[in-house]
Enzyme design. Structure first.
Site, short mmCIF file in Angstrom:
data_model
loop_
_atom_site.label_atom_id
_atom_site.label_comp_id
_atom_site.label_asym_id
_atom_site.label_seq_id
_atom_site.Cartn_x
_atom_site.Cartn_y
_atom_site.Cartn_z
N ASP A 80 -22.49 68.28 105.62
CA ASP A 80 -21.05 68.33 105.35
C ASP A 80 -20.64 69.71 104.87
OD1 ASP A 80 -18.51 67.30 105.20
OD2 ASP A 80 -18.79 66.39 103.24
N ASN B 148 -15.24 60.44 113.09
CA ASN B 148 -14.86 61.83 113.40
C ASN B 148 -13.94 61.95 114.61
OD1 ASN B 148 -18.04 63.30 112.34
ND2 ASN B 148 -16.14 62.95 111.19
#
Length: 247
Positions: free
Chosen positions: A25, A73
């Site tokens: 991330d 996503n």
């Protein structure tokens, strides 16, 4: 670049089976902090992933599973999603020869059906090309979500029951594990998440039930194998009891 050699004296069979899962991330934030497009951060993140794979033998990591693209996503901009998919394809084409030569077995987990057929074909090709490698097992989670995986595994079990090939009373944890995307892989020992977030984000929900977790504020493009080495040392100092009372 050659993969690092195994650590001197590292003969412990348990260490050699270490499975580390990573939530990579912070790519977008890393780029934004520098005034660059988010895709620049993703490209830098891909370089970091390559460095970590190369360092796995030195770090004692036999299995590395990385979270590259989640089922959530898709809500990102079309430009970013298409850029990521293109990056995945380029990575496979560019790194295939090195991956195969260095003994890396590559797998992909997640729901492939929504992905571009050409990308799906690349996945199948590199999986076949590296199927006999055993030095490092690299698993890439793309269009992956833990809940979605459990749903698909449950559907598979139900179909087996309906077909008469599986007795409902014989279903165990191992039965469900065998229907997961990760069938044949050991459960992760350690899960690392970068960028300062402290949530699991729908990642390996079934498999990581007894994993140790480490959260770090370091953004993924700044994450190095040396940082991972420190986390592995921290992991090895933890007492894993799996529900048992302390000795």
């Amino acid at each position: 670049m050659k993969m690092d050699q195994p650590r001197p004296g590292g003969g412990d069979p348990e260490e050699s089976r270490l499975h580390v899962a990573v939530i990579m991330d912070g790519n977008g934030r890393w780029a934004k902090n520098r005034g660059w497009p988010r895709l620049v951060g993703h490209r830098k993140g891909a370089e970091r992933a390559r460095e970590l794979v190369e360092a796995c033998p030195r770090l004692g990591i036999r299995y590395l599973t990385i979270y590259a693209f989640s089922t959530e996503n898709w809500s990102r901009t079309t430009e970013e999603v298409l850029g990521l998919m293109s990056l995945f394809g380029r990575y496979i084409k560019r790194e295939a020869s090195r991956i195969k030569k260095e003994g890396v077995r590559m797998r992909f987990i997640g729901d492939r059906d929504p992905l571009d057929p050409k990308l799906q074909a690349l996945f199948e090709w590199i999986e076949t090309e590296t199927a006999h490698n055993d030095r490092v097992h690299l698993t890439v989670a793309i269009n992956y979500g833990g809940r979605d995986e459990i749903r698909r595994a449950t559907q598979s079990v139900v179909r087996a029951v309906q077909a008469g090939t599986l007795d409902p009373d014989a279903i165990t944890d191992r039965t469900l594990s065998a229907h997961m995307d990760t069938a044949g892989l050991p459960d992760p020992d350690l899960v690392v998440r970068t960028s300062g977030e402290t949530r699991v984000s729908n990642y390996l929900l079934w498999q990581a039930a007894y994993a140790e977790y480490i959260f770090t504020p370091v953004l993924w493009p700044d994450f190095t194998p040396d940082i991972m080495a420190g986390f592995i040392e921290t992991y090895r100092q933890r007492e894993r009891r799996f529900g048992a009372a302390p000795a």
